[in-house]
Design a protein around this motif. Sequence first.
Motif, PDB file in Angstrom:
ATOM      1  N   GLY A 138       0.857  -1.157  -0.098  1.00 29.75           N
ATOM      2  CA  GLY A 138      -0.017   0.113  -0.150  1.00 29.75           C
ATOM      3  C   GLY A 138       0.864   1.054   0.000  1.00 29.75           C
ATOM      4  O   GLY A 138       2.159   1.390   0.238  1.00 29.75           O
ATOM      5  N   ILE A 139       0.504   2.559  -0.183  1.00 33.50           N
ATOM      6  CA  ILE A 139       0.982   3.768   0.038  1.00 33.50           C
ATOM      7  C   ILE A 139       0.204   4.699   0.526  1.00 33.50           C
ATOM      8  O   ILE A 139      -1.055   4.844   0.346  1.00 33.50           O
ATOM      9  N   HIS A 140       0.844   5.817   1.128  1.00 27.07           N
ATOM     10  CA  HIS A 140      -0.082   6.876   1.810  1.00 27.07           C
ATOM     11  C   HIS A 140       0.607   7.959   2.149  1.00 27.07           C
ATOM     12  O   HIS A 140       2.034   7.772   2.426  1.00 27.07           O
ATOM     13  N   LEU A 141       0.350   9.100   1.857  1.00 29.58           N
ATOM     14  CA  LEU A 141       0.954  10.177   2.279  1.00 29.58           C
ATOM     15  C   LEU A 141       1.021  10.592   3.598  1.00 29.58           C
ATOM     16  O   LEU A 141       0.182  10.040   4.416  1.00 29.58           O
ATOM     17  N   ARG A 142       2.150  11.014   4.147  1.00 30.90           N
ATOM     18  CA  ARG A 142       2.089  11.185   5.477  1.00 30.90           C
ATOM     19  C   ARG A 142       2.344  12.636   6.087  1.00 30.90           C
ATOM     20  O   ARG A 142       2.881  13.548   5.348  1.00 30.90           O
ATOM     21  N   PRO A 143       1.910  13.061   7.108  1.00 32.94           N
ATOM     22  CA  PRO A 143       1.883  14.488   7.601  1.00 32.94           C
ATOM     23  C   PRO A 143       3.348  15.140   7.918  1.00 32.94           C
ATOM     24  O   PRO A 143       4.102  14.133   7.930  1.00 32.94           O
ATOM     25  N   GLN A 144       3.501  16.393   7.756  1.00 35.73           N
ATOM     26  CA  GLN A 144       4.755  16.783   8.073  1.00 35.73           C
ATOM     27  C   GLN A 144       5.365  16.730   9.241  1.00 35.73           C
ATOM     28  O   GLN A 144       6.637  16.673   9.325  1.00 35.73           O
ATOM     29  N   GLU A 145       4.661  16.561  10.220  1.00 40.57           N
ATOM     30  CA  GLU A 145       5.294  16.094  11.651  1.00 40.57           C
ATOM     31  C   GLU A 145       6.001  14.790  11.559  1.00 40.57           C
ATOM     32  O   GLU A 145       6.867  14.290  12.493  1.00 40.57           O
ATOM     33  N   GLU A 146       5.541  13.867  10.664  1.00 45.88           N
ATOM     34  CA  GLU A 146       6.236  12.853  10.754  1.00 45.88           C
ATOM     35  C   GLU A 146       7.319  12.449   9.962  1.00 45.88           C
ATOM     36  O   GLU A 146       8.466  11.677  10.016  1.00 45.88           O
ATOM     37  N   MET A 147       7.272  13.158   8.666  1.00 44.03           N
ATOM     38  CA  MET A 147       8.265  13.017   7.479  1.00 44.03           C
ATOM     39  C   MET A 147       8.461  14.369   6.647  1.00 44.03           C
ATOM     40  O   MET A 147       7.336  14.985   6.490  1.00 44.03           O
ATOM     41  N   ALA A 148       9.617  14.702   6.310  1.00 43.55           N
ATOM     42  CA  ALA A 148       9.607  15.871   5.431  1.00 43.55           C
ATOM     43  C   ALA A 148       9.598  15.531   3.874  1.00 43.55           C
ATOM     44  O   ALA A 148       9.282  14.262   3.401  1.00 43.55           O
ATOM     45  N   PHE A 149       9.195  16.429   3.166  1.00 43.54           N
ATOM     46  CA  PHE A 149       9.101  16.120   1.823  1.00 43.54           C
ATOM     47  C   PHE A 149      10.282  15.482   1.266  1.00 43.54           C
ATOM     48  O   PHE A 149      11.428  15.768   1.449  1.00 43.54           O
ATOM     49  N   GLY A 150       9.928  14.448  -0.015  1.00 45.16           N
ATOM     50  CA  GLY A 150      11.024  13.827  -0.386  1.00 45.16           C
ATOM     51  C   GLY A 150      11.498  12.393   0.261  1.00 45.16           C
ATOM     52  O   GLY A 150      12.133  11.548  -0.198  1.00 45.16           O
ATOM     53  N   GLU A 151      11.157  12.331   1.840  1.00 46.08           N
ATOM     54  CA  GLU A 151      11.457  11.234   2.520  1.00 46.08           C
ATOM     55  C   GLU A 151      10.349  10.195   2.362  1.00 46.08           C
ATOM     56  O   GLU A 151       9.165  10.314   1.808  1.00 46.08           O
ATOM     57  N   VAL A 152      10.921   8.877   2.025  1.00 48.87           N
ATOM     58  CA  VAL A 152      10.031   7.779   1.846  1.00 48.87           C
ATOM     59  C   VAL A 152      10.289   6.603   2.809  1.00 48.87           C
ATOM     60  O   VAL A 152      11.305   6.382   3.348  1.00 48.87           O
ATOM     61  N   ALA A 153       9.129   6.091   3.548  1.00 46.26           N
ATOM     62  CA  ALA A 153       9.333   5.019   4.672  1.00 46.26           C
ATOM     63  C   ALA A 153       9.028   3.692   4.179  1.00 46.26           C
ATOM     64  O   ALA A 153       7.919   3.463   3.500  1.00 46.26           O
ATOM     65  N   PRO A 154       9.382   2.558   4.309  1.00 42.91           N
ATOM     66  CA  PRO A 154       9.363   1.501   3.905  1.00 42.91           C
ATOM     67  C   PRO A 154       8.104   0.737   4.550  1.00 42.91           C
ATOM     68  O   PRO A 154       7.561  -0.361   4.044  1.00 42.91           O
ATOM     69  N   ALA A 155       7.517   0.907   5.793  1.00 48.40           N
ATOM     70  CA  ALA A 155       6.571   0.830   6.515  1.00 48.40           C
ATOM     71  C   ALA A 155       5.899   1.699   7.544  1.00 48.40           C
ATOM     72  O   ALA A 155       6.355   2.722   7.691  1.00 48.40           O
ATOM     73  N   ILE A 156       4.376   1.442   7.460  1.00 45.61           N
ATOM     74  CA  ILE A 156       3.921   2.399   8.505  1.00 45.61           C
ATOM     75  C   ILE A 156       3.172   1.240   9.434  1.00 45.61           C
ATOM     76  O   ILE A 156       2.391   0.404   9.136  1.00 45.61           O
ATOM     77  N   HIS A 157       3.520   1.636  10.715  1.00 43.37           N
ATOM     78  CA  HIS A 157       2.712   0.513  11.606  1.00 43.37           C
ATOM     79  C   HIS A 157       1.735   1.469  12.432  1.00 43.37           C
ATOM     80  O   HIS A 157       1.700   2.384  13.203  1.00 43.37           O
ATOM     81  N   HIS A 158       0.483   1.084  11.721  1.00 44.03           N
ATOM     82  CA  HIS A 158      -0.782   1.790  12.333  1.00 44.03           C
ATOM     83  C   HIS A 158      -1.164   1.147  13.613  1.00 44.03           C
ATOM     84  O   HIS A 158      -0.744  -0.104  13.658  1.00 44.03           O
ATOM     85  N   GLY A 159      -1.834   1.967  14.390  1.00 41.41           N
ATOM     86  CA  GLY A 159      -2.530   1.327  15.351  1.00 41.41           C
ATOM     87  C   GLY A 159      -3.780   0.818  15.404  1.00 41.41           C
ATOM     88  O   GLY A 159      -4.554   0.964  13.974  1.00 41.41           O
ATOM     89  N   ALA A 160      -4.369   0.218  16.164  1.00 38.60           N
ATOM     90  CA  ALA A 160      -5.669  -0.449  16.173  1.00 38.60           C
ATOM     91  C   ALA A 160      -6.732   0.522  16.484  1.00 38.60           C
ATOM     92  O   ALA A 160      -6.554   1.575  17.498  1.00 38.60           O
TER      93      ALA A 160
END
Length: 367
Positions: A141-163
């Motif tokens: 899957g893929i999802h945009l992230r808010p700026q407090e989590e990641m800067a523009f241009g950065e990419v994370a290989p995983a998102i650990h969502h909560g329940a």
Amino acid sequence: MEAKQQINEWFTYFHSNPEISWKEVETTAMLSSILSKLKVTHRTFDDVTGLVAEIGEGERIIAVRADIDALWQEVDGMYQANHSCGHDANMSMVLGALYYLQHEQLGCKIRFIFQPAEEKGNGANAMIGRGAVDNVSHLFGIHLRPQEEMAFGEVAPAIHHGAALFLEGQIIGEDAHGARPHQGRNAIDPLLAIGHFLKTINFSPYEAYSAKITSIQAGGDSYNIIPGGAKFAVDVRAQSNTILNQLKERIDKGLKAIASLHDVRITLDWSDYTPAAEVSADAADIARAAIIETVGEKALHKAITTSGSDDFHFYTIHRPELKATMIGIGADLAPGLHHPQMTFNHEALDIGAKVLANTLKKASFTN
């Protein structure tokens, strides 16, 4: 047309034509039209919105999922469908990945799942029931992230969502005149008790969790009537499925005690359960390698942990053998996801499409 321009045109359409969960009729029609023009095999469903497309060949199948619904929220004083969730971007990036891969040599078949009703928490289950992940080994899957989590241009290989889990409750007491409270059973008193009780629930400080009242309806326009009835809602979240279940048990027990103390009846309806992420290290490693190859090691961000939830994780709950991860894209997104005025840097769309395309290509050659 250049891929980047095409991706932005798709985004402009989806952003300008949002549709809420289970009503994504025109969105599905547009997706079908796009895929038909690209000459990509796809199928729609008679009973639900959304569709599934495939490219490549072979018995082995990997998949990617895009959520297609919008939120219903107040924007500038009016309630309307609104893509403040970023699903317009997710659709565009997944279509962009397909566009980049369509004429590439692939190691297996790639399935593109355009899923309805993520915001209702049950769209994934509808796709699972219709065979969308049958015989699939890897899911992305893929999802945009808010700026407090990641800067523009950065990419994370995983998102650990909560329940997440939502509770709708109703307090049933008895109305009374404001001058004769002894003749009724005030619904507001247990409401206040519930709010206080939720703040007394404690688990280990090393666990992330929360429970808070998010809606209250009680009383009318006459201020001399003590209301006997009230409705309320509680948003419950935890970073693990185990803590969420324990939190639910505590709330059930506490509300029963409050009902007894105030001599009222409280009915509870738990709904819209969304499980915490079960991230595959194998899938995340594939995404990590693709990120480094596509945008460079400096742009690689560590895996994201967020209290937000996503029904993407139902796929792994129902298919534990699935190797799954969701890629996070830094996009200068502000003020935040689900804010009615949410904006982001649209340059992130092509970055996301390219990273996702590379991830899927790598996964197609991975057993």
